[in-house]
Design an enzyme around this catalytic site. Structure first.
Site, mmCIF file in Angstrom:
data_model
loop_
_atom_site.group_PDB
_atom_site.id
_atom_site.type_symbol
_atom_site.label_atom_id
_atom_site.label_comp_id
_atom_site.label_asym_id
_atom_site.label_seq_id
_atom_site.Cartn_x
_atom_site.Cartn_y
_atom_site.Cartn_z
ATOM 1 C CE LYS A 39 61.701 33.577 -20.641
ATOM 2 N NZ LYS A 39 60.999 33.374 -20.385
ATOM 3 C CG HIS A 62 55.708 28.349 -16.559
ATOM 4 N ND1 HIS A 62 54.503 29.903 -17.812
ATOM 5 C CD2 HIS A 62 55.702 29.843 -15.476
ATOM 6 C CE1 HIS A 62 54.442 30.307 -16.973
ATOM 7 N NE2 HIS A 62 54.928 30.740 -15.846
ATOM 8 C CB CYS A 82 50.797 31.151 -18.645
ATOM 9 S SG CYS A 82 51.838 30.672 -19.734
ATOM 10 C CE LYS A 137 63.675 32.340 -6.830
ATOM 11 N NZ LYS A 137 62.321 32.906 -5.064
#
Ligand code: MSP
Length: 672
Positions: free
Chosen positions: A296, A147, A130, A299
């Site tokens: 969400k 995170h 962040c 990747k």
């Protein structure tokens, strides 16, 4: 004085290529900007990239590139994407632009001179993801909620912005201007946060830890905290403090962001503006998140949706329509291709597409495209006219209140009415019995379709302009304003109305199946590549993930050095590939796609091959060229064209080149 409108998107981090979420915000900004153009306003639309800070440096390192080279490269990916999504931004700002850096320094000096920046020792919990310090109470189970990592305890001397001083003013301001932050749920969220004492904001990072940033004008040993730097883009792009753009557009500024960055925009930024003596922005418009499979996009989950993949398959306007129609502004939405296909089939191919094609075809057939002036109208026609005029009003209110999905729903209600009007008035019967009544009916239909074309322009500019062309109107797109369609019958055609083609193709099972197959193939290739990468040492370029290779299904780049020698194939396996020399006989764009070309290739017999070469090669560059074709690839249908084979090509950082033989070879010769 002409009304004005200024809209901004967040400036996106250059630590990864653009995805669906970035595309959504930017398309919404484009829709809003076009809507204000329709209202006759002078608009300025800003987007750009955020290029400083820890996470950019880390991403560059991971990619094995110099930071500067890396940020240039990823920023280019964003900049190159926007025209492909028909985004009409007025400017593209980068936080590495010299004029932006100057403005950041000017504002830092102003705030410092005012006594609102001080130097102090600080010890706190820092999340590198962040790029900010966390208080204990903000953590969830001791971890950063975004995170899911435990923050690092950092002790250092830094510069602080006296944000706490502005807390009471901010609360007052939000109360005095109820639509300062909207929708209301986000305003309430900010007010709830402001119920606790606001801490001052750490706005520097020692160069010993991070040197990639804007040096503080009053201390060479520090760079500016990335958020203090980034937020200022909204005024530096307007050339604050003296630029004419700043004077013209800042008073009407509206920011558009998703809920993830509510706090910096709803709290830091207004306090910074206040401290710098700049008026607050007008509105902060906050939308929800696109989720994929209820979660969400990430990747690691392999569910990141790439905008161009969808545009290639389904077409740009269908993609834009879906995003705007499907998400209620402010709430989260689930992305799925099934929902996209359902919208295309029902709303676009069926409702809008049929309306336009049957109406225009009738005008063409019954009146050779030239409508006579209508005579007396009946109640059913007057109702339609009233419906169209009422629609313009209701649509305008919805768009102004960010009910973009509602505005589209209203248009589609009206389209439903128009289709029912055709059924009730039966023009095909009138054609035989009452041509003057037929003219009145067709006139009302054409006028209504014209209104629809203007109202859909912000969301579907290509389709709107196509319809306006078919209607034979003198102008199109931004030439036609809301005021013009408020005057029923004002814009007269200057050419005969044309017979309309089908604007949208239904997506049948076959196409869905092709698409599923493609997605699966791509996933497999990505997985293989990840596996190879795990054992590899060489750098991996980001470009590859977002790039398109020319072969119809060859969306991945050719193997890079790190994969060589792994997963060896036998000669027999290689010989299973039927590679042939071919000569390109003809090339043309595939309708509805910006990337695909349809090639006719002579390999002893003629083959139709769809290749992603548009924008890389011109049609004239390809015709007559000899190429290498994989001739025994299973056929696939792309944008309605069956492709029988794939051109071989190679790709590196500079782009894509097709493979050609070193000298003339008889078409059909085998490549061994
Ligand atoms: N660089 C900061 C913004 C600085 S603005 C002064 C940043 N960048 S970002 O690349 O992470 O972009 C975040 C924004 O991208 C969100 O606010 C939103 O506009 C868009 N989205 C990213 N993912 C999204 C979804 N899954 N769904 C919808 N929008 C999303 O934060």
């Amino acid at each position: 004085m002409k009304a004005r409108y200024y809209v901004t998107t967040p400036i996106y981090y250059v630590n990864a290529p653009p995805h669906l979420g970035h595309a959504y915000t930017t398309i919404v900004a484009d829709v809003l900007s076009r809507f204000h153009i329709l209202k006759g306003e002078e608009t300025f639309f800003l987007t750009g990239t955020d290029e400083h800070g820890d996470k950019i440096v880390a991403a560059a390192e991971k990619a094995g590139k110099q930071t500067r080279e890396y940020v240039d490269h990823v920023s280019r990916l964003f900049r190159a994407l926007w025209p492909k999504l028909n985004i009409g931004n007025s400017d593209f700002i980068r936080t590495t632009d010299p004029h932006h850096q100057e403005t950041v320094k000017t504002i830092l000096n102003t705030v410092k001179d005012k006594g609102d920046i001080y130097f102090s020792e600080y010890s706190g919990l820092y999340c590198f993801g962040c790029e900010r310090f966390y208080t204990e109470r903000e953590l969830v189970d001791g971890k950063c909620p975004d995170h899911q990592v435990e923050p690092t305890l950092i002790s250092e001397s830094n510069y602080f912005f006296r944000m706490s001083k502005y807390q009471d003013w901010l609360i007052e301001h939000i109360r005095a201007y109820p639509d300062f932050i909207r929708p209301e749920r986000y305003r309430n969220e900010v007010l709830a946060f402001l119920r606790e004492p606001l801490e001052d904001l750490c706005i520097s990072r020692p160069k010993s830890r991070l040197s990639w940033g804007i040096t503080l004008p009053f201390d060479d040993n520090y760079v500016t905290y990335v958020w203090f730097d980034a937020l200022i883009n909204y005024v530096s792009a307007l050339r604050y403090p003296d630029g004419p753009l700043f004077r013209r557009f800042w008073p009407v500024a509206q920011h558009l962001v998703a809920k993830d960055i509510l706090k910096p925009h709803g709290i830091y930024w207004p306090c910074m503006l206040r401290a710098a003596g700049i008026e607050p922005y007008r509105h902060l418009n906050v939308h929800g998140y696109w989720n994929v499979n209820q979660g969400k996009m990430s990747k690691s989950l392999g569910n990141v949706v790439k905008p161009l993949d969808l545009v290639d398959i389904y077409g740009l306007d269908a993609f834009r329509y879906f995003l705007i129609r499907e998400m209620a502004f402010g709430l989260d939405s689930e992305f799925s291709e099934e929902a996209l296909v359902a919208r295309i089939n029902a709303d676009l191919a069926n409702d809008l597409g049929n309306l336009v094609s049957r109406s225009l075809t009738m005008v063409h057939n019954y009146f050779e495209g030239k409508l006579p002036e209508p005579v007396v109208s009946e109640a059913i026609d007057d109702e339609l006219r009233e419906g169209a005029l009422g629609l313009i009003e209701n649509y305008t209110s919805c768009m102004e209140e960010l009910g973009l999905h509602k505005a589209l729903a209203l248009i589609w209600e009206f389209i439903g009415k128009l289709n029912r009007y055709i059924v009730t008035t039966e023009p095909w019967v009138l054609a035989k019995s009452d041509r003057s009544r037929l003219a009145v009916v067709m006139f009302h239909l054409v006028e209504s379709i014209k209104t629809v074309s203007v109202l859909i322009w912000p969301v579907m500019p290509e389709t709107a302009e196509k319809i306006q062309n078919l209607l034979g109107l003198p102008g199109k797109g931004s030439d036609l304003r809301l005021e013009d369609v408020k005057q029923w019958g004002k814009e007269k055609p200057v050419r005969p109305v044309a017979k309309a083609p089908h604007l949208f193709q239904r997506i049948g099972e076959q196409k869905k199946e092709d698409r599923r197959q493609e997605t699966e193939d791509r996933r497999k290739r990505e997985e293989d590549r990840e596996k190879r990468k795990a054992g590899a040492t060489g750098p991996q370029s980001h470009e590859h993930r977002e790039s398109q290779s020319p072969g119809a299904r060859g969306k991945e780049p050719q193997e890079r050095a790190e994969g060589m020698g792994k997963g060896k194939v036998s000669l027999k396996e290689f010989q299973a590939l039927d590679l042939r020399i071919g000569t390109v006989k003809a090339a043309e764009a595939v309708a509805g796609s910006k990337k695909l070309l349809k090639l006719t290739v002579d390999i002893g017999e003629e083959r139709t091959v769809v290749a992603g070469l548009a924008g890389i090669y011109g049609v004239e560059d390809l015709v007559g060229k000899q190429v290498v074709l994989l001739a025994n690839l299973q056929p696939a249908t792309l944008m309605g064209v069956e492709s029988n084979g794939m051109l071989l090509a190679a790709e590196d950082e500079s782009g894509v080149r097709i493979l050609v033989p070193d000298g003339q070879i008889t078409p059909g010769s085998k490549v061994r």
